[in-house]
Design a protein around this motif. Structure first.
Motif, PDB file in Angstrom:
ATOM      1  N   MET A   1      10.613  14.853 115.024  1.00 59.83           N
ATOM      2  CA  MET A   1      10.520  15.768 116.178  1.00 59.83           C
ATOM      3  C   MET A   1      11.657  16.807 116.124  1.00 59.83           C
ATOM      4  N   ARG A  46       9.039  20.011 121.324  1.00 57.71           N
ATOM      5  CA  ARG A  46       8.925  19.548 122.711  1.00 57.71           C
ATOM      6  C   ARG A  46      10.272  18.994 123.125  1.00 57.71           C
ATOM      7  N   PRO A  47      10.748  19.391 124.286  1.00 58.19           N
ATOM      8  CA  PRO A  47      12.101  19.000 124.693  1.00 58.19           C
ATOM      9  C   PRO A  47      12.263  17.490 124.746  1.00 58.19           C
ATOM     10  N   ASN A  48      13.411  17.032 124.415  1.00 63.44           N
ATOM     11  CA  ASN A  48      13.724  15.609 124.410  1.00 63.44           C
ATOM     12  C   ASN A  48      14.125  15.152 125.807  1.00 63.44           C
ATOM     13  N   LYS A  49      13.326  14.223 126.339  1.00 64.95           N
ATOM     14  CA  LYS A  49      13.535  13.803 127.732  1.00 64.95           C
ATOM     15  C   LYS A  49      14.906  13.181 127.971  1.00 64.95           C
ATOM     16  N   ALA A  50      15.341  12.362 127.019  1.00 62.75           N
ATOM     17  CA  ALA A  50      16.625  11.688 127.210  1.00 62.75           C
ATOM     18  C   ALA A  50      17.751  12.710 127.285  1.00 62.75           C
ATOM     19  N   GLY A  51      17.678  13.676 126.411  1.00 59.56           N
ATOM     20  CA  GLY A  51      18.700  14.720 126.417  1.00 59.56           C
ATOM     21  C   GLY A  51      18.699  15.488 127.724  1.00 59.56           C
ATOM     22  N   ALA A  53      17.529  14.525 130.614  1.00 61.72           N
ATOM     23  CA  ALA A  53      17.941  13.668 131.721  1.00 61.72           C
ATOM     24  C   ALA A  53      19.457  13.551 131.757  1.00 61.72           C
ATOM     25  N   LEU A  54      20.021  13.389 130.583  1.00 61.96           N
ATOM     26  CA  LEU A  54      21.467  13.227 130.519  1.00 61.96           C
ATOM     27  C   LEU A  54      22.177  14.472 131.046  1.00 61.96           C
ATOM     28  N   GLN A  57      22.162  15.123 134.853  1.00 64.58           N
ATOM     29  CA  GLN A  57      22.947  14.290 135.760  1.00 64.58           C
ATOM     30  C   GLN A  57      24.108  15.034 136.390  1.00 64.58           C
ATOM     31  N   ASN A  87      16.521   3.363 143.539  1.00 68.36           N
ATOM     32  CA  ASN A  87      17.411   2.639 142.640  1.00 68.36           C
ATOM     33  C   ASN A  87      17.321   3.181 141.218  1.00 68.36           C
ATOM     34  N   GLU A  88      16.096   3.411 140.778  1.00 66.43           N
ATOM     35  CA  GLU A  88      15.932   3.930 139.422  1.00 66.43           C
ATOM     36  C   GLU A  88      16.571   5.306 139.287  1.00 66.43           C
ATOM     37  N   SER A  90      18.986   6.484 140.908  1.00 68.03           N
ATOM     38  CA  SER A  90      20.442   6.459 141.029  1.00 68.03           C
ATOM     39  C   SER A  90      21.079   6.390 139.649  1.00 68.03           C
ATOM     40  N   GLU A  91      20.314   5.898 138.676  1.00 64.76           N
ATOM     41  CA  GLU A  91      20.815   5.873 137.309  1.00 64.76           C
ATOM     42  C   GLU A  91      20.932   7.280 136.728  1.00 64.76           C
ATOM     43  N   TYR A  92      20.279   8.220 137.374  1.00 67.51           N
ATOM     44  CA  TYR A  92      20.383   9.600 136.929  1.00 67.51           C
ATOM     45  C   TYR A  92      21.242  10.414 137.896  1.00 67.51           C
TER      46      TYR A  92
ATOM     47  N   MET B   1      27.453   6.284 140.902  1.00 67.19           N
ATOM     48  CA  MET B   1      27.209   5.198 139.933  1.00 67.19           C
ATOM     49  C   MET B   1      28.338   5.159 138.881  1.00 67.19           C
ATOM     50  N   ARG B  46      25.740  -0.436 136.327  1.00 69.54           N
ATOM     51  CA  ARG B  46      24.474  -0.610 135.627  1.00 69.54           C
ATOM     52  C   ARG B  46      24.375   0.487 134.594  1.00 69.54           C
ATOM     53  N   ASN B  48      23.445   3.429 132.156  1.00 69.21           N
ATOM     54  CA  ASN B  48      22.667   4.644 132.369  1.00 69.21           C
ATOM     55  C   ASN B  48      21.581   4.781 131.316  1.00 69.21           C
ATOM     56  N   ALA B  50      19.471   7.128 130.527  1.00 69.44           N
ATOM     57  CA  ALA B  50      19.399   8.352 129.724  1.00 69.44           C
ATOM     58  C   ALA B  50      20.412   8.290 128.586  1.00 69.44           C
ATOM     59  N   ALA B  53      19.191   5.782 125.984  1.00 65.96           N
ATOM     60  CA  ALA B  53      18.047   6.298 125.237  1.00 65.96           C
ATOM     61  C   ALA B  53      18.500   7.333 124.219  1.00 65.96           C
ATOM     62  N   LEU B  54      19.404   8.162 124.648  1.00 66.51           N
ATOM     63  CA  LEU B  54      19.885   9.218 123.759  1.00 66.51           C
ATOM     64  C   LEU B  54      20.570   8.621 122.528  1.00 66.51           C
ATOM     65  N   SER B  90       7.529   9.405 120.899  1.00 71.62           N
ATOM     66  CA  SER B  90       7.967  10.294 119.824  1.00 71.62           C
ATOM     67  C   SER B  90       9.107  11.178 120.320  1.00 71.62           C
ATOM     68  N   GLU B  91       9.183  11.366 121.632  1.00 72.09           N
ATOM     69  CA  GLU B  91      10.301  12.117 122.186  1.00 72.09           C
ATOM     70  C   GLU B  91      11.617  11.357 122.044  1.00 72.09           C
ATOM     71  N   TYR B  92      11.519  10.065 121.773  1.00 69.99           N
ATOM     72  CA  TYR B  92      12.724   9.275 121.563  1.00 69.99           C
ATOM     73  C   TYR B  92      12.874   8.926 120.089  1.00 69.99           C
TER      74      TYR B  92
END
Lengths: 340, 340
Positions: A1, A46-51, A53-54, A57, A87-88, A90-92, B1, B46, B48, B50, B53-54, B90-92
């Motif tokens: 990717m 396609r943009p990387n979601k993890a990136g 999201a990070l 934050q 809760n989920e 809050s991790e972001y 967090m 907890r 993170n 993102a 995953a990164l 595939s994004e990960y």
DNA sequence: TTGTAAGCGTTATCAT
DNA sequence: ATGATAACGCTTACAA
């Protein structure tokens, strides 16, 4: 990717420029822009979601939720899902503010919205009153860059990301289908409604009526309104089945189910009247176990709680809009055996 | 967090040490370990998602999927969900290899597993044959650090992360409940089964029988086996309803539904025999629209496709195991009105 | 036993 | 108009 870094190298520019092009921020030379876009297309970037999201934050999004139904067990289920989703998130580094207002009262809702906006929310989740003033306010937020997702009930003519909730019309149709099956094509139905003023309730009845032409043996004998009050429901249901002994099915389109069932039991007719209701609340489960309620149609309260927040988050972070304007929850049929 | 960085600062150590403690890698001084754990607890640390995953993308996970059911439309739906989930992964930087084997044939499956392992998969998703050799192989993978998730059907006595799929027993019970409702407490049922050798099929029947004592008016008149073959199903169903004119309900516990329905129509009994089936495939929808099938019980093929991969991913990245050993899909009742 | 530093992919700020 | 750089939170290889 492919990544932005790779695209930058291939195009012989910096990642900053790639970012500007791909996310349409700032000015870029038309020629380099074209080149970058072409490479991105070729590599199916396609943009990387993890990136994303990070990086997102740092923005520490704040969301507001406005729901009515204090003391309404259905909304308690929705609320539990909101908590879970909170809760989920809050991790972001996101936070959520909840306001529960009274079921009726447009002013209350307007105040709650203002309050949340003042607190600096970046997005709103609301079960809106069906009122123009609310729609106007939502439009105002939209113009101010604060997106809204409506859930459970919708309000026409407002700029929102989408509606998440039941397809009330389809639910009504499904109820008709069940009635027809339970009564073997000969259903003489009494309708117990909540209020003619509430769109959800009337839509459930409209959907039901829609299927009457499909099932010649299905007919509506009488109908009452209980304003979701169990005691009123008890009295009126009793009256109705006394007056119409030919009724062999009851369709509870809204609340007051428990009171209505009690009336059927009191009249000793629970063995020969088939009952279809909505939602899974404790009293309904009880009546189902007793064999009084044959089926109840559910609308995924857990999805109604979780999805709106997720949609807002995705929109704000990756700019991804929901595929459709209406995200309908499933029309779930539950009987005694699959109620939990 | 709270973040690991913050914990490190508070504890006066480096983030590396915090990582070692929180993720139990490498040796750490007992005292500093205690201190770090305490701070983490106090701040309700907890990890993170993102961030994890990164960082995990460097590992470029590879997953293998083994499913049977070539030419089985139900599995086509599952497969579509796998494809969807594969796109998301595939994004990960994850990739997925799929092998579709024949429905019967343990050797085929063992070979497919070996093939995938050789290709270097980090996790396996499989709809296993109910066979000891398969269980042994899965255990072998587990010991080698390759986790497995079973889906659709399970195999007893193997070390896997979990099973994702239908609760067949509950599905059978639900079918009994529906039959009882549709026949107003007087159901004389003919059972059309696939094969006594297949656990899913027999469990659906066991669940059905489970509810017989609950419904005195519900009884089983006769039962046949069609090996999921529509033409065999046609013949045997015809024979059964001819032989037992008292049959007023048919329970299709597996495949061959279309053939069976055709037999009912041919016998001119489609108006007085109630039919309950499983899954939503094109021919079943057709029969439902014709009013021949009253209800079909579905098992969320889209969840069976998406969830196993997600579970593997979460386990490998954040080390999170599913809450339960069995992740059951919903027992969905569909009638004509809510079939799509 | 512990620390350092680079890297995952994106965003944002500041400088040029 | 473009580039350089730090930051988000976590992992990991390497150094001390």
């Amino acid at each position: 990717m492919a990544t932005m870094k790779e695209i930058a190298e291939l195009a012989g520019v910096s990642r900053g420029t790639v970012d500007r092009v791909l996310n349409k921020r700032g000015a870029v030379n038309a020629k380099t822009e074209e080149k970058i876009l072409e490479i991105a297309r070729a590599l199916d970037y396609r943009p990387n979601k993890a990136g994303i999201a990070l990086a997102a934050q740092k923005r520490k999004y704040k969301f507001g939720i406005i729901m009515f139904g204090i003391g309404n067990p259905f909304f308690d289920d929705v609320c539990a899902a909101f908590t879970e989703a909170t809760n989920e998130l809050s991790e972001y580094n996101c936070s959520v503010l909840v306001r529960r207002t009274s079921a009726f009262g447009v002013e209350d809702q307007l105040d709650a919205i203002d309050d949340l906006v003042e607190k600096g929310i970046n997005g709103l989740v609301i079960a809106p009153q069906n009122n123009q003033a609310i729609a106007d306010k939502i439009n105002e937020l939209w113009e101010a860059g604060i997106p809204t997702v409506t859930f459970n009930t919708d309000v026409p003519g407002c700029k929102r990301l989408c509606y998440v909730g039941s397809n009330y019309h389809k639910c009504g149709q499904t109820a008709a289908g069940l009635m027809n099956l339970f009564c073997n094509g000969d259903a003489r139905v009494g309708i117990v409604n909540g209020s003619k003023q509430i769109l959800c309730h009337t839509e459930r009845i409209a959907g039901f009526c829609d299927r009457l032409k499909e099932y010649p043996g299905l007919s509506i004998v009488d109908s009452i309104e209980n304003n979701d009050d169990d005691f009123k429901s008890y009295d009126l249901t009793k009256e109705m089945i006394d007056k119409h002994p030919e009724i062999n099915a009851l369709y509870f389109a809204a609340g007051g189910t428990y009171g209505g069932c009690k009336a059927v039991i009191a009249a000793g007719r629970d063995k020969d009247i088939k009952i279809v209701t909505f939602d899974k609340i404790a009293t309904t489960v009880e009546m189902m176990r007793l064999g009084v309620i044959s089926a109840t149609i559910c609308q995924q309260p857990e999805v109604q709680g979780a999805l709106p927040l997720k949609i807002l988050f995705d929109y704000l972070t990756i700019g991804e809009k929901p595929a459709t304007d209406h995200v309908y929850t499933q029309t779930e049929i539950r009987i005694c055996e699959n109620i939990d």
